[in-house]
Design a protein around this motif. Structure first.
Motif, mmCIF file in Angstrom:
data_model
loop_
_atom_site.group_PDB
_atom_site.id
_atom_site.type_symbol
_atom_site.label_atom_id
_atom_site.label_comp_id
_atom_site.label_asym_id
_atom_site.label_seq_id
_atom_site.Cartn_x
_atom_site.Cartn_y
_atom_site.Cartn_z
ATOM 1 N N ASP A 276 -95.222 41.909 -26.976
ATOM 2 C CA ASP A 276 -94.349 41.341 -28.007
ATOM 3 C C ASP A 276 -93.852 39.955 -27.598
ATOM 4 O OD1 ASP A 276 -92.687 41.542 -30.453
ATOM 5 O OD2 ASP A 276 -91.047 41.491 -29.006
ATOM 6 N N CYS A 277 -93.516 39.807 -26.321
ATOM 7 C CA CYS A 277 -93.009 38.516 -25.845
ATOM 8 C C CYS A 277 -94.038 37.403 -26.036
ATOM 9 C CB CYS A 277 -92.630 38.614 -24.364
ATOM 10 S SG CYS A 277 -91.133 39.567 -24.050
ATOM 11 N N ASN A 287 -92.967 40.449 -33.366
ATOM 12 C CA ASN A 287 -91.763 39.685 -33.670
ATOM 13 C C ASN A 287 -91.982 38.265 -33.166
ATOM 14 O OD1 ASN A 287 -89.179 38.833 -34.184
ATOM 15 N ND2 ASN A 287 -88.353 39.672 -32.291
ATOM 16 N N LYS A 289 -91.690 34.477 -32.204
ATOM 17 C CA LYS A 289 -90.591 33.589 -31.839
ATOM 18 C C LYS A 289 -90.835 32.226 -32.483
ATOM 19 C CE LYS A 289 -90.327 37.017 -28.893
ATOM 20 N NZ LYS A 289 -91.237 38.133 -29.015
ATOM 21 N N ARG A 296 -89.195 28.175 -27.041
ATOM 22 C CA ARG A 296 -89.665 29.559 -27.031
ATOM 23 C C ARG A 296 -89.624 30.149 -25.629
ATOM 24 N NH1 ARG A 296 -93.876 30.603 -31.593
ATOM 25 N NH2 ARG A 296 -94.498 32.245 -30.176
ATOM 26 N N LYS A 299 -86.017 31.058 -24.951
ATOM 27 C CA LYS A 299 -85.643 32.276 -25.674
ATOM 28 C C LYS A 299 -86.286 33.511 -25.041
ATOM 29 C CE LYS A 299 -85.051 29.992 -30.148
ATOM 30 N NZ LYS A 299 -85.607 29.818 -31.507
ATOM 31 N N LEU A 300 -87.525 33.341 -24.592
ATOM 32 C CA LEU A 300 -88.233 34.460 -23.962
ATOM 33 C C LEU A 300 -87.539 34.896 -22.678
ATOM 34 C CD1 LEU A 300 -90.635 36.363 -23.720
ATOM 35 C CD2 LEU A 300 -91.939 34.504 -22.681
ATOM 36 N N HIS A 303 -84.377 36.596 -23.523
ATOM 37 C CA HIS A 303 -84.697 37.914 -24.074
ATOM 38 C C HIS A 303 -84.973 38.920 -22.959
ATOM 39 C CE1 HIS A 303 -87.474 40.372 -26.991
ATOM 40 N NE2 HIS A 303 -86.349 40.986 -26.726
ATOM 41 N N VAL A 304 -85.806 38.521 -21.987
ATOM 42 C CA VAL A 304 -86.159 39.399 -20.867
ATOM 43 C C VAL A 304 -84.929 39.768 -20.053
ATOM 44 C CG1 VAL A 304 -87.433 39.529 -18.694
ATOM 45 C CG2 VAL A 304 -88.539 38.569 -20.712
ATOM 46 N N LEU A 306 -81.777 39.766 -20.980
ATOM 47 C CA LEU A 306 -80.889 40.642 -21.758
ATOM 48 C C LEU A 306 -81.402 42.078 -21.776
ATOM 49 C CD1 LEU A 306 -79.923 38.405 -24.828
ATOM 50 C CD2 LEU A 306 -78.379 39.310 -23.079
ATOM 51 N N VAL A 307 -82.713 42.235 -21.962
ATOM 52 C CA VAL A 307 -83.292 43.587 -21.996
ATOM 53 C C VAL A 307 -83.104 44.290 -20.657
ATOM 54 C CG1 VAL A 307 -85.471 44.860 -22.134
ATOM 55 C CG2 VAL A 307 -84.943 43.115 -23.823
#
Length: 672
Positions: A276-277, A287, A289, A296, A299-300, A303-304, A306-307
């Protein structure tokens, strides 16, 4: 897969083409229609033949491993007690619950005995169904009771044949996965052949039949096949729903049958997260980006992070709320394994010193290379990884679709989401196998799938030949079929004689000391007697005699781990009074001492069980070698050695009631 070609210039061209097309379709000779029908019939024939080959190979694999098991033990000729002893360590514990359900007066009584079990851990009632993954034993025992097969098939054969039958499911699932990826069942045939010829590294079912992984991995393979199909583009809604159902059922059964399922699910979730990333999922399932490359990437990364942070926080929160500590020893082991500080923790060191939890031995790659599997795997892995990196860069850089599709010819294989998923899957499980040898069976079986897919894949050969400027469509087709066929011929020529020799080699189970011990226990101790000893031996005691245990090999419970460490003081430097008090606290009637543990030579100094106990107790280890500076000499000799001298301080608490070349059994005195 949809392809794009250069648009032709000229106003009349498109109309002319359409007119020609229409003229072709209405020709009375019906050549176009017959060509389409011919292709359809060929596809049906190919699927039919491929399906027959898949089922045949699956059944042959089941017969093969069943024959090896029979030839190795002469299972059909040995006594029942010898058959049960052949289920070593935790295998014996799991099978004992199947036997318990079979021997129960009714199904309800058998289930009640499992839910309120007080024989697996003395002075404690536990719910076996909650603590252990034995639903499969329960299901099989109920099936055996209700089917009219008792007169024709013994319970033990019904059990082992079911496990060998699951090997057929396993091989068929691997075959189908490779077929789906490559588009030809020749790839599946090569997968199955590699699985069989690399049996030492792909399965151990023939000598550890009841192990949880032998139940779980066939369902795991089915799940991977279903996910591979699900990640195809342009699926019909009905196909998608049915595939989702297959994924759900396979995942449910996999989770139900193996206690380590959560770690495998985490790795699979990570694989899908990576897809997905990098926008490698099908359009309807991803999804995308937005923004430029730097935006990007930022953001990636966010995202990583945060997950990962949310995963750790939720994990800690749930454990604290529910007071879960069953996997605490795993994290201690991982912390010590990867060098985050030395530890004296007994449980962590017990894992660290076991070969199965060590790094993957280098001779594994030598064996895999003999069948050409490892060489092919590295070639396919390298090709796809390079292409995947390029495609991921294009996706993140936000290249427009036209530019992307123009360059798509170069990297078609990595643009297929199912191939991208299997690439990330094999990399992640490869890392797991390299770090922990016991997990290699998850990787090596998929290695067979991945290597055979690459060898039979048009896209992989197309990419390779284009890189060396030798690409033609005809050459690609020739290589796609000729190389796998030559590989199959090489494997057959080199390994078929060895397989025939292996099938003709006859051996026999032989363990007279353990048989003598089990027969003595059944004949000379009451049914309510409580036995203490090593985890591995006590699993056999429960299966063969039905006596109550103080500890057992299912190590995923904190209280049991503490209890085992206390019981193992029989091999430490402790006073007879201390050992007696510990054993009495668990209601022990008899303690079994093993010379193979007391005088162990299998492990090097520092990894013998007695050394681990000495370190945990703060005592200096036996033998020549260095000790940590704060370790001190013990005030007492080693219990398992000193008790054999029959000194008064020992005989007042312990009386020897049985001994042979391997085992010594002592009965505890009943002091008021």
């Amino acid at each position: 897969m949809t392809t794009i070609r250069q648009r032709r210039v000229g106003k009349g061209t498109e109309a002319d083409d359409d007119q020609l097309s229409e003229e072709k379709n209405v020709k009375p000779d019906g050549k176009i229609l017959s060509g389409h029908t011919g292709r359809r019939l060929w596809n049906i024939l190919s699927i039919t033949v491929g399906g027959i080959v898949a089922i045949s190979l699956g059944l042959l694999t089941s017969v093969y491993v069943a024959t090896l098991h029979e030839n190795d033990l002469w299972f059909s000729n040995i006594k029942e007690v010898e058959r049960e002893i052949s289920f070593r360590t935790e295998c014996g514990l799991y099978y004992s619950y199947y036997k318990q359900m079979i021997q129960a007066a009714s199904i309800q009584q058998g289930l009640h005995g499992l839910v309120y079990d007080n024989k697996t851990e003395s002075v404690r009632t536990i719910n076996i169904l909650e603590r252990m993954n034995v639903y499969q034993e329960v299901f099989l025992s109920i099936l055996y009771r209700i089917l009219p097969i008792q007169q024709y098939l013994e319970p033990v054969y019904f059990y082992i044949y079911t496990l060998f039958g699951l090997q057929a499911v396993y091989v068929i699932a691997l075959y189908v996965t490779s077929w789906l990826l490559s588009g030809t069942w020749l790839s599946g045939l090569l997968t199955a052949c590699w699985y069989i010829t690399n049996r030492i590294d792909t399965t151990r079912v023939e000598f550890t039949i009841p192990l949880r992984e032998n139940w779980a991995l066939p369902f795991f393979a089915v799940q991977i096949a279903a996910i591979t199909y699900l990640l195809r583009t342009h699926l019909q809604p009905v196909q998608e729903r049915l595939t989702f159902l297959a994924v759900f059922i396979a995942t449910f059964l996999f989770s139900l049958t193996w206690q380590f399922n959560q770690f495998m699910m985490l790795i699979q979730a990570l694989a899908l997260f990576i897809l997905d990333c990098f926008d490698m999922l099908p359009t309807a399932k991803k999804n995308l980006k937005k923004g430029g490359l730097l935006s990007r990437l930022g953001k990636l990364i966010l995202h990583v992070l945060l997950v990962l942070c949310l995963t750790l926080l939720i994990n800690k929160f749930i454990k604290k709320i529910l007071n879960l500590e069953s996997d605490e020893h795993i994290f201690k082991f991982l912390k010590a394994k990867f060098g985050f500080g030395a530890t004296r923790d007994f449980d962590a060191n017990l894992y660290l010193c076991e070969e199965a939890f060590g790094l993957l031995p280098l001779n594994t790659f030598s064996r895999l290379s003999d069948t050409l599997l490892f060489y092919v795997y590295i070639f396919v892995l390298f090709s796809m990884t390079v292409a995947a990196v390029i495609v991921a860069f294009w996706n993140l850089s936000g290249s427009n679709q036209v530019q992307f599709m123009e360059k798509m010819e170069e990297c078609t294989v990595t643009l297929k989401p199912d191939a991208a998923y299997n690439l990330i899957h094999t990399i992640l499980f490869g890392c797991l196998a390299l770090s922990t040898m016991r997990m290699k069976y998850l990787w090596t079986s998929h290695m067979c799938v991945f290597a055979s897919f690459g060898l039979c894949s048009t896209e992989v050969w197309k990419l390779t030949l284009k890189c060396i400027h030798l690409y033609t469509s005809q050459r690609t087709r020739v290589i796609k079929y000729s190389v796998p066929i030559m590989t199959l011929l090489y494997i057959s020529y080199k390994f078929w004689p060895g397989i025939m020799d292996e099938l003709s080699e006859l051996r026999e189970f032989y363990d007279p000391d353990t048989v003598e011990l089990m027969n003595w226990i059944k004949s000379n101790t009451p049914n309510t007697a409580v036995f203490a000893g090593s985890m591995q031996l006590l699993a056999g005691v429960k299966l063969c005699t039905g006596r109550t245990l103080t500890n057992h090999p299912h190590y995923e419970d904190k209280n049991l781990r503490e209890r085992t460490k206390q019981i193992y003081q029989i091999y430490a430097k402790r006073s007879p009074e201390d050992v007696y008090r510990i054993l009495q606290s668990f209601g022990t009637d008899y303690v079994i001492l093993e010379d193979s543990i007391c005088y162990e030579r299998r492990h090097s100094r520092g990894c013998r069980l007695r050394d681990l106990l000495d370190i945990a107790n703060g005592h200096i280890m036996d033998g020549l070698g260095e000790n940590e500076p704060d370790l001190k000499p013990s005030l007492y000799p080693r219990f398992c050695e000193e008790i054999k001298k029959n000194l008064p301080s020992y005989t007042i608490h312990f009386t020897r009631v049985f001994q042979n070349k391997t085992f010594h059994v002592y009965k505890l005195a009943k002091h008021k």
